[in-house]
Motif scaffolding. Structure first.
Motif, PDB file in Angstrom:
ATOM      1  N   GLU A 143       0.840  -1.068  -0.018  1.00 13.41           N
ATOM      2  CA  GLU A 143      -0.008  -0.055  -0.107  1.00 13.41           C
ATOM      3  C   GLU A 143       1.033   1.310  -0.017  1.00 13.41           C
ATOM      4  N   TYR A 144       2.228   1.113   0.450  1.00 12.49           N
ATOM      5  CA  TYR A 144       2.889   2.271   0.777  1.00 12.49           C
ATOM      6  C   TYR A 144       3.913   2.473  -0.417  1.00 12.49           C
ATOM      7  N   GLY A 145       4.302   1.304  -1.047  1.00 11.63           N
ATOM      8  CA  GLY A 145       5.473   1.406  -1.956  1.00 11.63           C
ATOM      9  C   GLY A 145       5.161   0.277  -3.097  1.00 11.63           C
ATOM     10  N   PRO A 146       6.085   0.403  -4.114  1.00  9.53           N
ATOM     11  CA  PRO A 146       5.793  -0.780  -4.930  1.00  9.53           C
ATOM     12  C   PRO A 146       5.613  -2.006  -4.241  1.00  9.53           C
ATOM     13  N   GLY A 147       4.844  -2.952  -5.240  1.00  7.51           N
ATOM     14  CA  GLY A 147       4.412  -4.204  -4.499  1.00  7.51           C
ATOM     15  C   GLY A 147       3.103  -4.510  -4.287  1.00  7.51           C
TER      16      GLY A 147
END
Lengths: 119, 328, 119, 501
Positions: free
Chosen positions: B219-223
């Motif tokens: 939710e916060y970074g790529p992935g």
């Protein structure tokens, strides 16, 4: 201070780049699998250390630098292991580490490592 | 500027690799080149500001696909027989097609043009509304999980279908319980090779840890689920290579893998149905909690978990189906 | 410079053509699947090319930075889906190839056709 | 939310949710039972939707409650509901009838996987029919094709494998072409919703990429729909698939791709590309006519029963395209009606084939000698369905051909040629059906020394026989009272053409 760091990091990265280039030339020009592998593993180790160190200097003390360090450790662990696995696979598939006389230096070094692998 | 030059460089390499894949007659070499092709593609995606896609392409395209190809090569053939020459008609038709497509590009918006229609409609809405409606920074995850969650559901079922398809096709004639399900007890992987063993054992937990990070940091970074599922699957595949099929299957038996595939798909669909039962539409997460924003977040975490579990289970089932089969 | 803005689309067209050629012209089934994978990757490139905005960054919204441009998230989502679809198709195709090899003893299309005609 | 508003989502969720559960059902017969129950439920939902549509309702559904261009919308109109009826009906009847046949083809341990794939194919095909989002159609197309490859690969003959491989390659190329086309349109409009695309394409000034997109989408979907000359994957895939799968896919597989093609073309392109209707006709009309003639002629010389019927399917796709390529209300009505009627006829034929195959030694025509005397009831149903395929008055096939001839006659000289082709195609159909009947009734009572004792009457299992007769009688029923499908088809045609103004 800024300037010294910049110069240092550029020097590191350029040398790293040079190692990549040498490794690439070696992988193309050397006569057999083992010697080529020897050249290629140069990029795994020397080049990656130098280049990542250079980038770390650019990043300064931040989260990015720690991540880079983690990447470096990962590369230093996996790179040589991969080289070992490739050499081992080549040996198992019956490639003879012996070379003809024209490339004495490289062949000698590899011959020894080949002996070690067998034992 | 420098980005453009670098992009052109990578793309040129891409074309060269593609030609090499098609031209080489050694299938093993072709598969390895294909892996390089995917990696170059991933690098390109990264330059084009698509971090999530780059991560996925690197994990799935360059990683898992290569492993599956190698598994199949071990069961079929290493070399291609020489194709007959005189395929100039095909070459001609396809060249015309390519020329036509290049011609059509001249009316397309240029690379990075901020006035392109794709940047005017729909996408700005996602970028504006995501922080308000979901409160999570990664817009790709928001679109993937909620705005277009129905597509993602479909995708989970594509993976599910691939898994049961491979199991179905490869179980023919052998029966599920014999043949396919019994790995060779003699296969010991690389257990007797000291260096790979030590390094590998060191790495496996970290790979799985990284996979979990990618899963829950999505939710916060790529992935997100796909990448995490693929990365964890790679970790287990590495374990299987080191310790042999049998011990990998002891750690994660096929029934558990199948359970993961089924459970993940059911979890995703179940979240959707829960939305329906609570008075919303299918896949409406806002009704899951009293606060719609929290509801969306809970929904996205749950379905991402479902995706991760299914992808991981499917990829491992597929790997084992190929790896445990004996060449005949 | 203006023309380089279309370079990605040209590469898309060329890689697309290479992949399609391999699918149609090659007789080896695994080569066909490799071609199919290349062919699909080309489409991914086309979609991702669309999402780029000059001066933009990956669509992960950073708080407190005003006026930051972000690339378009939608094509990225579509291609995430398409990549997984691609690997599913490849896996299914390979499973069939393995069974063809077991049933016919070859993975060359012409030999398979021959063996069915003589049988 | 009332239940009726949730129907479009339930149509897809029911089979989708059942599929993973079926994998876990190991005990004998439970997987089949669960699959049939889910399929029957889907059929009931499709019936409810069709009833609603006939009474003037349209179903729109926003997935995740997000408004249309941002979220994914489902939209079911008359055309969609007709296709949903076909898909779910074919699946349910094939499952009900063919349990024995499937047991014979697929080992017990593999059945849960097979039935899960069947449900996914059902869900995928219904998902395509219900969706109003271009990319979502792609995703569900891939689910249905992947599941389709799996169930076709269940065929016992080893030749099923190369057939599936070819199907997979062609299918993936088709889907990827479609994806390219959608990408190009997205590039020019910035949206994926079909209705939104239509509205926004009007403002696009540079139409070249859209033209290329139209080409890619048409070719891609034509591959999936097996429009002549892109049909090469179809005959072998149908021939070597398990019989129940052939009955299911022959009834609805290609129709769904045709449905997407028509919808895309009429919703998105016809209103926005100048003279697109003429190009559309110029491209498809000759192919349709050639398809009818050539595929029927090939069928005439084919010796395998299933292959013969598969080639006949390619010809029938030609009739449907012929109706559509006229771009008139009557033409489209005829084409869409023929989708429905052909599904009835072909479904009935392949169900009968499944019955025949349980008793016959093989499906080569010479191996069928005397089968009509051994299984008169099964073969009787076969003949009725075949009459409908030919278009004998009193059967459903006649109604759609009659509409088709009426529609073509509005087109002057060209219409005369088309009518001649339709008549020629029907005569060829008479000829190839006659070959089957001749072989089955008058052929040498294929000496079967290897099996020894053959009871004089070996009908298909009662359930299969009942289902086959049900479908055969439906052919007659809709031939005598065609109001409901005609009404649905006319509504569908009008919806499609409303976008032309």
């Amino acid at each position: 201070m800024e300037l010294t760091l910049d110069i240092l990091s550029f020097v590191l990265m350029t040398t790293g780049g040079a190692f990549v280039l040498i490794g690439g030339i070696g992988a193309l020009r050397l006569p057999n699998v083992y010697t080529r592998l020897h050249a290629a593993s140069l990029t795994d180790t020397m080049a990656s250390i130098l280049i990542i160190a250079g980038i770390m200097l650019q990043a300064g003390f931040s989260l990015a630098a720690i991540k880079l360090l983690a990447i470096l450790i990962f590369l230093l662990l996996t790179g040589p292991t991969a080289s070992y696995a490739i050499a081992n696979a080549a040996l198992l598939s019956g490639l003879d580490p012996q070379c003809d006389g024209s490339t004495v230096g490289a062949a000698d070094g590899d011959d020894e490592s080949g002996e070690e692998l067998r034992s | 500027m420098i980005e453009v030059v670098f992009g052109v460089f990578l793309l040129t390499l891409l074309v060269i690799t593609a030609v090499a894949v098609v031209r080489t007659e050694n299938l093993f070499v072709a598969v390895m080149l294909m892996s390089i092709f995917s990696l170059l593609m991933a690098a390109n995606f990264f330059i084009l500001d698509a971090a999530d896609v780059a991560l996925t392409e690197a994990a799935i395209g360059a990683g898992i696909t290569t492993v599956i190809f190698l598994g199949a090569l071990a069961l079929t053939a290493q070399r291609e027989k020489r194709s007959p020459n005189g395929r100039f008609a095909t070459l001609g038709v396809i060249s015309v097609l390519a020329a036509l497509m290049i011609w059509a590009t001249f009316d397309k918006p240029r690379l990075g043009d901020p006035d392109a229609p794709v940047h005017q409609h729909v996408a700005p809405w996602y970028l504006e509304q995501t922080p308000e409606l979901m409160g999570i920074p990664n817009v790709v995850t928001a679109v993937l999980g909620s705005f277009r969650g129905y597509d993602t559901l479909g995708e989970v079922f594509v993976v599910f279908a691939a898994c049961i398809g491979v199991l179905f096709v490869l179980s023919a004639g052998q029966g599920l319980d014999r043949g396919l399900f019994a790995p060779d007890p003699e296969s010991e992987g690389l257990r007797h090779h000291l260096i790979p063993k030590v390094v590998g054992r060191l790495l496996v937990p970290f790979i799985v840890l990284f996979g979990l990070y990618v899963q829950f940091h999505g939710e916060y970074g790529p992935g997100g689920g796909f990448q995490a599922g693929a990365i964890i699957a790679t970790g287990v595949i590495l374990y299987a290579l080191l310790e042999g099929e049998a011990s990998a299957l002891n750690a994660l038996p096929r029934s558990v893998l199948l359970g993961m595939v089924v459970g993940g798909a059911l979890l995703y669909t179940g979240v959707g149905v829960a939305g329906m039962l609570l008075g919303g539409n299918f896949l409406d997460y806002s009704v899951l909690m009293s606060d719609p924003v929290i509801g969306q977040q809970v929904g996205i975490v749950l379905i991402e978990a479902g995706v991760g579990i299914t992808v991981c289970g499917s990829l491992l089932s597929i790997f084992h189906a190929f790896a445990a089969r004996e060449a005949r | 410079m203006e023309l380089l803005g279309y370079f990605n689309y040209w590469v898309f067209a060329i890689v697309f053509a290479i992949g399609l050629y391999a699918v149609i012209a090659k007789l080896n089934l695994i080569k066909k699947l490799l071609g199919l994978a290349i062919f699909q990757s080309a489409v991914f490139l086309m979609y991702i090319t669309m999402d780029k905005v000059e001066g933009g960054t990956a669509p992960i919204i950073q708080k407190g930075i005003e006026g930051q441009l972000y690339s378009n998230p939608l094509p990225q989502v579509l291609i995430l889906t398409a990549i997984v679809v691609g690997v599913s198709m490849t896996a299914m195709g390979l499973a069939i190839v393995v069974r063809i090899k077991e049933a016919y003893g070859t993975i060359e299309e012409d030999e398979i056709l021959d063996s069915d005609h003589t049988a | 939310m009332s239940l009726s508003a949730q129907l479009p989502a339930l149509q897809i969720v029911v089979p989708l949710l059942t599929a993973p559960l079926v994998v876990l059902l190991k005990p004998r017969g439970t997987a089949w039972a669960a699959t049939t129950a889910a399929s029957a439920m889907a059929f009931a939902i499709a019936l409810a939707i069709a009833a609603g549509v006939l009474s003037g309702e349209t179903y729109n559904y926003a997935m995740g409650s997000w408004p249309a261009p941002y979220g994914i919308a489902l939209g079911i109109d008359a055309f969609g509901s007709l296709i949903l009826l076909l898909v779910t009906g074919a699946s349910t009847l094939a499952l009900l009838g063919c349990r024995r046949s499937l047991d014979a083809d697929i080992e017990q341990q593999r059945q849960p996987l097979f039935y899960a794939a069947w449900l996914l194919a059902l869900a995928g095909l219904s998902g395509i029919a219900a969706s109003a989002d271009a990319f979502n159609i792609f995703v569900f197309m891939e689910i249905s094709s992947l599941a389709g490859y799996i169930i076709v690969a269940g065929g016992p003959d080893r030749r099923a494998l190369p057939a599936v491989f070819k199907y997979l390659i062609m299918g993936t190329i088709g889907a990827t072409f479609y994806l390219i086309g959608v990408g190009l349109i997205y590039m020019m409009t910035g949206t994926l919703n079909l209705a939104d695309m239509e509205a926004r394409l009007g403002d696009v000034t540079n139409l070249d990429p859209v033209l290329v997109a139209a080409g890619f989408i048409t070719i891609g979907l034509a591959l999936k729909a097996a429009i002549f000359p892109l049909h090469v994957w179809l005959p072998n895939a149908y021939t070597y698939a398990p019989h129940a799968v052939t009955a299911f896919l022959a009834a609805c597989g290609t129709k769904v791709a045709l449905y997407v093609l028509l919808r895309f073309d009429f919703f998105v392109f016809q209103g926005n590309l100048a003279e697109h209707d003429i190009q559309f006709s110029l491209f498809l009309l000759p192919l349709a006519l050639l398809g009818i003639l050539i595929a029927s002629s090939v069928a005439l010389f084919e010796t395998n029963l299933k292959r013969l019927l598969a080639f006949s399917s390619v010809a029938q796709v030609g009739y449907i395209m012929l109706g559509a390529s006229l771009v008139t209300v009557t033409g489209l009505t005829a084409g869409i009606l023929h989708m429905f009627n052909h599904a009835l006829a072909k479904g009935g034929l392949f169900l009968a084939v499944a019955g025949l195959a349980l008793a016959a030694r093989g499906l080569e025509l010479r191996q069928l000698g005397g089968i009509a005397r051994q299984m008169p009831w099964t073969f009787g149903a076969f003949v009725i369905a075949a009459l409908s395929l030919i278009g004998i008055p009193g059967t459903a096939g006649f109604v759609s051909k009659w509409y088709l001839i009426q529609a073509t006659l509005d087109h002057g000289a060209l219409g005369i040629v088309a009518v001649l082709v339709i008549i020629a195609g029907s005569l060829l159909a008479v000829a190839y059906v006659w070959r089957i009947v001749e072989a089955a009734s008058f052929g040498e009572a294929a000496a079967q020394p290897d099996t020894g004792a053959i009871s004089p009457s070996r009908e298909a299992p009662t359930v299969l026989l009942a289902i086959t007769w049900l479908v055969a009688l439906l052919n007659v029923y809709f031939g005598v009272r065609p109001e409901a499908p005609v009404e649905l088809s006319r509504m569908a045609a009008e919806i499609l053409l409303a976008h032309l103004l």
